[in-house]
Design a protein around this motif. Structure first.
Motif, short mmCIF file in Angstrom:
data_model
loop_
_atom_site.label_atom_id
_atom_site.label_comp_id
_atom_site.label_asym_id
_atom_site.label_seq_id
_atom_site.Cartn_x
_atom_site.Cartn_y
_atom_site.Cartn_z
N ARG A 167 0.82 -1.00 0.03
CA ARG A 167 -0.05 0.16 -0.15
C ARG A 167 0.60 1.22 -0.05
N LEU A 168 1.93 1.38 0.85
CA LEU A 168 3.22 3.10 1.08
C LEU A 168 3.42 2.38 -0.75
N GLN A 169 3.80 1.55 -1.38
CA GLN A 169 4.23 2.12 -3.64
C GLN A 169 2.86 2.26 -3.82
N GLU A 170 1.70 1.58 -3.44
CA GLU A 170 0.89 2.42 -4.24
C GLU A 170 0.84 3.66 -4.01
N LEU A 171 0.56 4.24 -3.33
CA LEU A 171 0.28 5.30 -2.41
C LEU A 171 1.38 6.29 -2.97
N GLY A 172 2.15 6.06 -3.90
CA GLY A 172 3.52 6.92 -3.98
C GLY A 172 4.28 7.11 -2.09
N VAL A 173 4.47 6.13 -0.93
CA VAL A 173 4.87 7.38 -0.33
C VAL A 173 7.11 6.64 -0.79
N LEU A 174 7.09 5.28 -1.27
CA LEU A 174 7.68 4.49 -1.39
C LEU A 174 7.94 4.13 -3.06
N PRO A 175 9.11 4.18 -3.27
CA PRO A 175 8.82 4.48 -4.59
C PRO A 175 9.04 2.67 -5.09
N GLU A 176 8.35 2.46 -6.08
CA GLU A 176 8.39 1.14 -6.77
C GLU A 176 9.59 -0.25 -6.45
N GLY A 177 10.45 0.57 -7.39
CA GLY A 177 11.59 -0.31 -6.70
C GLY A 177 12.33 -0.61 -5.92
N GLU A 178 12.28 0.49 -5.02
CA GLU A 178 12.86 0.75 -3.73
C GLU A 178 11.52 -0.64 -2.34
N ALA A 179 10.60 -0.75 -2.90
CA ALA A 179 9.69 -1.12 -2.32
C ALA A 179 9.79 -2.56 -2.42
N ALA A 180 9.81 -3.24 -4.07
CA ALA A 180 9.89 -4.71 -4.71
C ALA A 180 11.03 -4.86 -3.87
N GLN A 181 12.24 -4.28 -3.75
CA GLN A 181 13.92 -4.61 -2.96
C GLN A 181 13.45 -5.35 -1.32
N LEU A 182 13.09 -4.22 -0.47
CA LEU A 182 12.25 -4.63 0.93
C LEU A 182 11.34 -5.50 0.57
N ARG A 183 10.87 -5.70 -0.43
CA ARG A 183 9.63 -6.80 -0.16
C ARG A 183 11.07 -8.30 -0.59
N ALA A 184 11.56 -8.72 -1.17
CA ALA A 184 12.11 -9.26 -1.68
C ALA A 184 13.58 -9.50 -0.08
#
Length: 283
Positions: free
Chosen positions: A193-210
């Motif tokens: 949700r933080l990614q969807e709302l633009g709080v976190l950039p997609e690449g940063e959110a994806a790396q944190l998730r992984a």
């Protein structure tokens, strides 16, 4: 009576060997003598779930996350519980991000969630949020270092699971006033949700998730062996080699695993520091 789940159970993200954190809440109209019965029932649930038998146990149940810890009541009237959180420290409000009704009269539990929702959506300065999180997190890291574990502890050590969770929860508290949908107990869903709302950039959110998923896999592999709450990477070479193969495949060795782990922890710690330690400009 409603059983409120907190922590990992509240977030629907139990480890293989997690504690189950439960808080009891009841209707305000419940008479004192009836509340005594409900407290006995909560104690019985605790005993039945966590009692060791020849077949093992069902869950490790921890009731100490309730107000005042072990000294508190096992069941609180809804208004009393809500009033406690109304004057609680920010770290206790942060813990409410993961609360959800899981057993008993869930309508009572939902009413409790509605009563504390304004606390989670309150506008707070970023400095107040980060100061609270840093204080808690620094204490954990110091305790880990004092135990001689450091980055070997993948939960509370630097670059561990707690860095991801606290980063996410800090951003939830910062932006929930504008985006109530950020009040979400599951770390990965909140991250999305933080990614969807633009709080976190997609690449940063994806790396944190992984990286978070990788550390959770390490944690599961550590705990499944002995059914104990283990978060430290083993020092024994044979155990370390076996862990490497479980996580990275039959051709992996300890050196490769430690390299992958170190890179993962470094990325997480860098993201945590950039988001929570360098001030308001990163939000």
């Amino acid at each position: 009576l409603c059983g409120l789940a907190m922590g990992k159970l509240g977030g629907a993200e139990l480890n293989y060997s997690s504690d189950v954190d439960i808080v009891g809440v009841c209707d305000d109209e419940t008479a004192a003598e009836d509340r005594s019965v409900l407290e006995s029932l909560m104690a019985r649930v605790h005993q039945d779930l966590s009692r060791h038998t020849q077949a093992g146990l069902a869950y490790r149940v921890d009731l100490r996350l309730r107000p005042y810890g072990a000294a508190g009541s096992l069941v609180y009237p809804l208004a009393t519980l809500a009033a406690y959180y109304g004057r609680a420290e920010l770290w206790e409000i942060q813990a409410l991000l993961k609360v959800r009704p899981v057993a008993g009269n869930r309508e009572v539990g939902e009413r409790f969630l509605q009563s504390v929702a304004p606390l989670l959506r309150l506008r707070r300065s970023w400095e107040i949020i980060t100061d609270s999180i840093r204080t808690m997190r620094d204490r954990m890291v110091q305790q880990t270092a004092g135990a001689g574990l450091g980055t070997r502890d993948i939960k509370t050590g630097p670059g561990g699971l707690r860095d991801v969770e606290f980063l996410v929860q800090g951003l939830q508290l910062r932006h929930a006033a504008e985006h109530p949908e950020l009040v979400e107990g599951n770390t990965l869903r909140a991250l999305a949700r933080l990614q969807e709302l633009g709080v976190l950039p997609e690449g940063e959110a994806a790396q944190l998730r992984a990286d978070y998923i990788f550390l959770r896999r390490v944690e599961h592999c550590l705990q499944i062996l002995e059914d104990r709450q283990i978060h430290a990477i083993p020092e024994d070479p044979a155990q370390l080699e076996a862990l490497a193969r479980r996580l990275l495949g039959p051709t992996a060795d300890a050196a490769r695993f430690l390299g992958v782990l170190a890179e993962c922890q470094e990325r997480i710690r860098h993201a945590y520091a950039r988001r929570l330690l360098e001030g308001h400009r990163t939000v």
